[in-house]
Enzyme design. Sequence first.
Site, PDB file in Angstrom:
ATOM      1  N   TYR A   1       0.843  -1.192   0.000  1.00  0.00           N
ATOM      2  CA  TYR A   1       0.000   0.000   0.000  1.00  0.00           C
ATOM      3  C   TYR A   1       0.887   1.253   0.000  1.00  0.00           C
ATOM      4  O   TYR A   1       1.851   1.345   0.766  1.00  0.00           O
ATOM      5  CB  TYR A   1      -0.909  -0.034   1.233  1.00  0.00           C
ATOM      6  CG  TYR A   1      -1.786   1.188   1.349  1.00  0.00           C
ATOM      7  CD1 TYR A   1      -2.809   1.419   0.430  1.00  0.00           C
ATOM      8  CD2 TYR A   1      -1.591   2.120   2.350  1.00  0.00           C
ATOM      9  CE1 TYR A   1      -3.605   2.553   0.519  1.00  0.00           C
ATOM     10  CE2 TYR A   1      -2.385   3.246   2.458  1.00  0.00           C
ATOM     11  CZ  TYR A   1      -3.396   3.459   1.531  1.00  0.00           C
ATOM     12  OH  TYR A   1      -4.169   4.574   1.626  1.00  0.00           O
TER      13      TYR A   1
ATOM     14  N   LYS B   1     -12.229   0.438   4.309  1.00  0.00           N
ATOM     15  CA  LYS B   1     -12.517  -0.297   3.075  1.00  0.00           C
ATOM     16  C   LYS B   1     -13.683  -1.265   3.274  1.00  0.00           C
ATOM     17  O   LYS B   1     -14.785  -0.830   3.501  1.00  0.00           O
ATOM     18  CB  LYS B   1     -11.237  -0.985   2.593  1.00  0.00           C
ATOM     19  CG  LYS B   1      -9.985  -0.086   2.654  1.00  0.00           C
ATOM     20  CD  LYS B   1     -10.072   1.126   1.745  1.00  0.00           C
ATOM     21  CE  LYS B   1      -8.985   2.179   2.040  1.00  0.00           C
ATOM     22  NZ  LYS B   1      -7.604   1.688   2.027  1.00  0.00           N
TER      23      LYS B   1
HETATM   24  C1  PLP Z   1      -6.437   2.074   2.576  1.00  0.00           C
HETATM   25  C2  PLP Z   1      -5.408   1.116   2.959  1.00  0.00           C
HETATM   26  C3  PLP Z   1      -4.563   1.340   4.050  1.00  0.00           C
HETATM   27  C4  PLP Z   1      -4.625   2.627   4.869  1.00  0.00           C
HETATM   28  O1  PLP Z   1      -5.839   2.793   5.502  1.00  0.00           O
HETATM   29  P1  PLP Z   1      -6.482   4.234   5.817  1.00  0.00           P
HETATM   30  O2  PLP Z   1      -7.750   3.881   6.494  1.00  0.00           O
HETATM   31  O3  PLP Z   1      -6.645   4.933   4.524  1.00  0.00           O
HETATM   32  O4  PLP Z   1      -5.512   4.946   6.685  1.00  0.00           O
HETATM   33  C5  PLP Z   1      -3.625   0.383   4.359  1.00  0.00           C
HETATM   34  N1  PLP Z   1      -3.505  -0.750   3.635  1.00  0.00           N
HETATM   35  C6  PLP Z   1      -4.293  -1.000   2.585  1.00  0.00           C
HETATM   36  C7  PLP Z   1      -4.116  -2.276   1.834  1.00  0.00           C
HETATM   37  C8  PLP Z   1      -5.266  -0.092   2.202  1.00  0.00           C
HETATM   38  O5  PLP Z   1      -6.037  -0.347   1.144  1.00  0.00           O
END
Ligand code: PLP
Length: 381
Positions: A98, A195
């Site tokens: 990420y 997500k």
């Molecule tokens: C979005 C995401 C993050 C970070 O999360 P946030 O809630 O945006 O801080 C970390 N790892 C993955 C795989 C992500 O998709």
Amino acid sequence: MQFRTRAIHVGNEPCPQTGAVVPPIHLATTFVQPGAGEWGEFDYSRSGNPTRKSFETTLASLEGGVGALAFATGMAATHCVIASLKSGDHVVACSDIYGGTYRLLHKIANRAGITVTLVDTADLAKVAAAFTPATKLLWIESPGNPRMSITDIEACANLAHGRGALLGVDSTFATPVLTRPLELGADIVMHSATKYIGGHSDAMGGALVVRDPALLKELYFVQNATGAVMGPLESFLCSRGLKTLELRVREQCRTAQQLAEWLASHPRVAQVLYPGLTGHAGHELARRQMGGQFGAMISFEIRGDLAAGKRFAESTKLFSLAVSLGAVESLIEQPASMSHASYDAADRAKHGIADGLIRISVGLEAFEDLRDDLESAFGAI
Ligand SMILES: *Cc1c(COP(=O)(O)O)cnc(C)c1O
């Protein structure tokens, strides 16, 4: 109890005072104590909040952990793990990572004297070779981002434990519906609850789940000391999200599989990166590790340059041009200019992030509508 039953009932007991079937959202920042120097279950909401606790209890049950910690964002959750390390410690992390984690490791963790080596964790020999006597943490994502590489979690756990390190898994893409890393030997599972767990593009959150009570205590100490906790409203939304997580994820995977197969036979597509396709390098491993479904994230390379990729990503109507993923709404983005823009150009090339690479997050809309939307975007490039 089965997974989807626990998702609804564990941590969501009816309110004993009113009988409300849905536990109330506790906005209180502070709690009356039984006496001076005597502490109740809750005292101050940074240290503990009943609504947050409820979400943490459900998630810990779904991941098979002893406890969970909920954070303001996914990055705050990952940062908590990094903040538990000390100067001189070394981290081995996956190169298919990420973008925000890449930035945290290379531009923040380094300031504290923590060093990092990125490797293709799909190749276990490379992982083993990256360890040094100072390695304290192996950090992986499976499927990886944005190339959907699959990493063998069980093998990585054995490797890390054999060298006195912990294994942390960013399981945001897989969700506990498809993969439960703690059951495979991992020490820490991390989620961006923004997500799939929230699932509706309307709440930010992060979480850590662990299986060792001493590690839980240590991470809780760091969380409470640094303060990036999940708020009560987000905790409620994430608890609500967990109740439909399995249904949403399974259906989104089903549509993603159909779209990936369609894209793979499209003349304007050079390559599709989706572990559900038999041609994907991690297909067999993913079949075992993800239980027969392969996630709802697809990357594919269109035939064309950065500008063509940009036109394509800007031309869809149902797929919204936006970073993030995992929600009921389908999203589209161009990693080179969006999610992985924090990579240097040389690093993008090294990590296989081509200019024509497109990443989609498949939502809950009908397959036919999503397919037609992509087809019309191909017409625009
Ligand atoms: C979005 C995401 C993050 C970070 O999360 P946030 O809630 O945006 O801080 C970390 N790892 C993955 C795989 C992500 O998709």
